[in-house]
Write a protein that holds these residues in place. Structure first.
Motif, PDB file in Angstrom:
ATOM      1  N   GLU A  68       0.833  -1.202   0.000  1.00 18.00           N
ATOM      2  CA  GLU A  68       0.000   0.000   0.000  1.00 18.00           C
ATOM      3  C   GLU A  68       0.872   1.258   0.000  1.00 18.00           C
ATOM      4  N   LYS A  69       0.279   2.344  -0.453  1.00 16.92           N
ATOM      5  CA  LYS A  69       0.977   3.628  -0.474  1.00 16.92           C
ATOM      6  C   LYS A  69       0.394   4.558   0.575  1.00 16.92           C
ATOM      7  N   VAL A  70       1.282   5.381   1.141  1.00 19.39           N
ATOM      8  CA  VAL A  70       0.845   6.459   2.020  1.00 19.39           C
ATOM      9  C   VAL A  70       1.489   7.744   1.526  1.00 19.39           C
ATOM     10  N   VAL A  71       0.776   8.850   1.657  1.00 15.51           N
ATOM     11  CA  VAL A  71       1.300  10.160   1.271  1.00 15.51           C
ATOM     12  C   VAL A  71       1.383  11.024   2.517  1.00 15.51           C
ATOM     13  N   LEU A  72       2.575  11.510   2.802  1.00 15.82           N
ATOM     14  CA  LEU A  72       2.841  12.287   4.011  1.00 15.82           C
ATOM     15  C   LEU A  72       2.630  13.763   3.699  1.00 15.82           C
ATOM     16  N   TYR A  73       1.521  14.323   4.167  1.00 12.87           N
ATOM     17  CA  TYR A  73       1.211  15.733   3.895  1.00 12.87           C
ATOM     18  C   TYR A  73       1.802  16.605   5.004  1.00 12.87           C
ATOM     19  N   TYR A  74       3.034  17.066   4.771  1.00 14.11           N
ATOM     20  CA  TYR A  74       3.729  17.891   5.757  1.00 14.11           C
ATOM     21  C   TYR A  74       2.954  19.177   6.046  1.00 14.11           C
ATOM     22  N   TRP A  75       2.401  19.756   5.000  1.00 12.82           N
ATOM     23  CA  TRP A  75       1.647  21.008   5.132  1.00 12.82           C
ATOM     24  C   TRP A  75       0.510  20.830   6.136  1.00 12.82           C
ATOM     25  N   ALA A  76      -0.164  19.690   6.073  1.00 13.88           N
ATOM     26  CA  ALA A  76      -1.275  19.423   6.996  1.00 13.88           C
ATOM     27  C   ALA A  76      -0.769  19.151   8.409  1.00 13.88           C
TER      28      ALA A  76
END
Length: 424
Positions: free
Chosen positions: A335-343
């Motif tokens: 699976e993929k995860v996206v790390l939203y630093y801005w959030a």
């Protein structure tokens, strides 16, 4: 086809928007902040289908990590959340032809990542950055000289914010001044994506422009490197091409990819932090007054708060290497995860009144330079130095400078400002 603002569905719940839809990234900043707050309130990370692109097969989707705690843990466990399987800088897996130009260490895992970082990291230690300080200060002084000579009404982004990191990085690498514009234009294409000003168009044409820009930047530094093998100078290119650390050297392809990473990460992100910084000081006159009352004492804290709220890089992607439970959610291999630093930098559980610009905020555990672990920004020391020096010079000599309404970059990856007039 893009929808007009009037046609967009109001954001009331987390089901009212899609992070994979480019139209989401054209929404006003307040709407995006509201959307990510709704995502942080969910009991588990939201799942999205991947954006559809013509140059790569569509994957199975990804989880959006928007909480500070999730991003810290994923960053600290690269053996579970890896960068090298398909790349970290894009949500769809990077096709093989892209890796020739964009297969830098940011898209790698250990041991290869550690090998490359070991070779190049010696140029970015605090001690080495200290040696660049005189050059940074001299460059900032000349930029402000030119700004004052040009007068108010000019574009702060192109005349100030972009000039300092571009000059420092090109000088570090030994790129001649007459090639600065070439480097600037190609880096804009690489990060501009679908923005009409930098090419835009459909996914196929964007991919072609991206590959062409990468090829041209790589060729520039490889030609320079070839001359430095025969006639080394004191620049970083000479050091890298002739480096032999524990018997290891950079290949021509690795040097080219590193230069592209350096230009993109070190140039574009710092210019955006400086641009966002002026806008934040303009919209928060109380914080400007506080800063001017003790510029040297409060500038370090102001820089950290600028980076937190600017968060120039919106996200990085990781792929799960094995089944793993994190903060109450089970992730499965592949699976993929996206790390939203801005959030994460607006996480209410970590930052009190997170949308407030507070130059005295302490502690300030932002992830504006990435999360902890092996992929923490190699150039963080240099970026902090450049932002600090630029604002010290500006606020000493043009203390009343203000930034106008920003023209934002149309991008899901970079929180960029393309243009912004300034008055003083």
């Amino acid at each position: 086809m893009s929808v007009t603002p009037a046609e967009r569905k109001p954001i009331v719940s987390a089901s009212d928007f899609d992070l994979s839809d480019y139209d989401f990234w054209a929404r006003p900043m307040a709407e995006r902040e509201h959307a990510f707050r709704l995502l942080r309130e969910l009991p588990h990370p939201a799942f999205y289908q991947e954006p559809e692109v013509s140059f790569a097969p569509r994957g199975l989707g990804y989880y959006a990590l928007v909480k500070h705690a999730d991003i810290l843990e994923a960053s600290r466990t690269p053996e579970v959340f890896c960068s090298g399987d398909g790349g970290a800088t894009n949500i769809p897996d990077m096709p093989p032809e892209f890796t020739e130009y964009f297969g830098s260490m940011i898209n790698m895992d250990d041991p290869r990542h550690a090998r490359l970082r070991r070779i190049v990291s010696r140029a970015f230690t605090p001690k080495m950055i200290k040696q660049f300080e005189v050059d940074v200060e001299a460059a900032a002084e000349r930029i402000v000289d030119d700004l004052i000579a040009t007068g108010p009404g000019c574009d702060f982004v192109t005349e100030v914010a972009a000039k300092l990191p571009l000059k420092i990085i090109c000088d570090m690498m030994g790129i001649p001044e007459d090639r600065y514009g070439f480097v600037f234009d190609r880096s804009n294409v690489i990060l501009g994506g679908f923005d009409p000003e930098y090419g835009g168009g459909d996914a196929t044409s964007v991919a072609e422009k991206l590959l062409t820009a990468g090829m041209e930047l790589q060729r520039l530094v490889q030609d320079l490197a070839a001359s430095r093998v025969e006639q080394p100078t004191g620049d970083l290119t000479s050091s890298l091409v002739n480096a032999n650390i524990d018997g290891e050297k950079l290949t021509a392809q690795e040097l080219g990819s590193f230069f592209i990473l350096l230009v993109v990460a070190g140039n574009e992100t710092t210019r955006n932090a400086i641009s966002h910084g002026l806008r934040l000081l303009t919209r928060n006159p109380d914080q400007r007054a506080l800063l001017l009352a003790d510029l040297d004492g409060r500038l370090p804290g102001a820089v950290e708060e600028i980076v937190r709220l600017a968060s120039p890089v919106n996200f990085m992607r990781r792929k799960v290497t094995r089944d793993h439970e994190m903060n109450g959610h089970l992730y499965h291999e592949g699976e993929k995860v996206v790390l939203y630093y801005w959030a994460a930098n607006r996480d209410e559980s970590v930052f009190a009144d997170p949308l407030r610009f507070d130059i005295t905020r302490s502690p300030n555990p932002h992830v504006g330079f990435g999360g902890p672990g092996p992929h923490f920004c190699l150039g963080a020391h240099l970026a902090r130095r450049e932002i600090t020096v630029m604002f010290r010079e500006l606020l000493r000599r043009v203390p009343n400078i203000e930034g106008g309404r920003p023209e934002r970059l149309y991008s899901s990856f970079i929180n960029g400002i393309k243009h912004m007039t300034c008055e003083f």
